[in-house]
Design a protein around this motif. Structure first.
Motif, PDB file in Angstrom:
ATOM      1  N   TYR A  37     103.803 -60.501  33.520  1.00 34.06           N
ATOM      2  CA  TYR A  37     105.191 -60.787  33.322  1.00 34.06           C
ATOM      3  C   TYR A  37     105.648 -60.129  32.150  1.00 34.06           C
ATOM      4  O   TYR A  37     104.852 -59.278  31.403  1.00 34.06           O
ATOM      5  CB  TYR A  37     105.528 -62.278  33.019  1.00 34.06           C
ATOM      6  CG  TYR A  37     105.416 -63.221  34.079  1.00 34.06           C
ATOM      7  CD1 TYR A  37     106.557 -63.530  34.771  1.00 34.06           C
ATOM      8  CD2 TYR A  37     104.373 -63.697  34.445  1.00 34.06           C
ATOM      9  CE1 TYR A  37     106.349 -64.531  35.646  1.00 34.06           C
ATOM     10  CE2 TYR A  37     104.085 -64.719  35.358  1.00 34.06           C
ATOM     11  CZ  TYR A  37     105.380 -65.203  36.039  1.00 34.06           C
ATOM     12  OH  TYR A  37     105.187 -66.011  37.038  1.00 34.06           O
ATOM     13  N   THR A  88     115.025 -63.432  40.556  1.00 33.96           N
ATOM     14  CA  THR A  88     113.661 -62.898  40.270  1.00 33.96           C
ATOM     15  C   THR A  88     112.524 -64.206  40.090  1.00 33.96           C
ATOM     16  O   THR A  88     111.690 -63.548  39.478  1.00 33.96           O
ATOM     17  CB  THR A  88     113.877 -61.983  39.223  1.00 33.96           C
ATOM     18  OG1 THR A  88     114.155 -62.581  37.987  1.00 33.96           O
ATOM     19  CG2 THR A  88     114.657 -60.866  39.568  1.00 33.96           C
ATOM     20  N   ILE A 123     109.820 -62.504  32.913  1.00 37.32           N
ATOM     21  CA  ILE A 123     110.365 -61.893  34.212  1.00 37.32           C
ATOM     22  C   ILE A 123     109.034 -61.441  34.814  1.00 37.32           C
ATOM     23  O   ILE A 123     108.458 -60.530  34.042  1.00 37.32           O
ATOM     24  CB  ILE A 123     111.514 -60.839  33.730  1.00 37.32           C
ATOM     25  CG1 ILE A 123     112.606 -61.672  33.110  1.00 37.32           C
ATOM     26  CG2 ILE A 123     111.962 -59.952  35.238  1.00 37.32           C
ATOM     27  CD1 ILE A 123     113.787 -60.609  32.774  1.00 37.32           C
ATOM     28  N   SER A 130     112.665 -65.791  37.668  1.00 41.50           N
ATOM     29  CA  SER A 130     112.019 -65.711  35.830  1.00 41.50           C
ATOM     30  C   SER A 130     112.130 -67.104  35.291  1.00 41.50           C
ATOM     31  O   SER A 130     112.632 -67.916  36.051  1.00 41.50           O
ATOM     32  CB  SER A 130     112.900 -64.884  35.367  1.00 41.50           C
ATOM     33  OG  SER A 130     113.013 -63.667  36.106  1.00 41.50           O
ATOM     34  N   LEU A 140     117.999 -63.987  36.760  1.00 46.96           N
ATOM     35  CA  LEU A 140     116.927 -64.767  36.342  1.00 46.96           C
ATOM     36  C   LEU A 140     116.555 -65.694  37.642  1.00 46.96           C
ATOM     37  O   LEU A 140     115.189 -65.697  37.858  1.00 46.96           O
ATOM     38  CB  LEU A 140     117.121 -65.178  35.059  1.00 46.96           C
ATOM     39  CG  LEU A 140     117.382 -64.828  34.020  1.00 46.96           C
ATOM     40  CD1 LEU A 140     117.702 -65.496  32.675  1.00 46.96           C
ATOM     41  CD2 LEU A 140     116.357 -63.620  33.698  1.00 46.96           C
TER      42      LEU A 140
END
Length: 85
Positions: free
Chosen positions: A7, A46, A58, A48, A43
């Motif tokens: 990440y 993805t 992320i 996240s 966000l």
């Protein structure tokens, strides 16, 4: 190592005194609802994880999308690679 996921820990500062710019940044990142329709933000698209105000984890494969967005909107940000089990 096995089982570790890559990440990027991202911290951003809008610093925008301009309300329109601040709202645009928030909508692009978090998404919004309008007239019963939901628009997903970067966000959410993805997968996240929001860590705090102006901070998110992320998946590393989506960092370029974030860089493009922040470059276009002139947002200051810091990135740090992290590995999570």
């Amino acid at each position: 190592k096995k089982g570790l996921k890559s990440y990027a820990l991202v911290r951003w500062i809008t610093g925008a005194k301009n309300t329109n710019k601040r709202v645009t940044i928030a909508r692009k990142l978090y998404g919004y609802k309008q007239k019963g329709k939901k628009y997903r933000g970067l966000l959410e698209e993805t997968n996240s994880k929001i860590v705090g105000k102006g901070v998110a984890l992320i998946p590393i494969e989506h960092v370029n999308r974030l860089r493009e967005l922040f470059g276009k909107l002139e947002v200051q940000y810091n990135l740090m690679d992290v590995f999570i089990t």
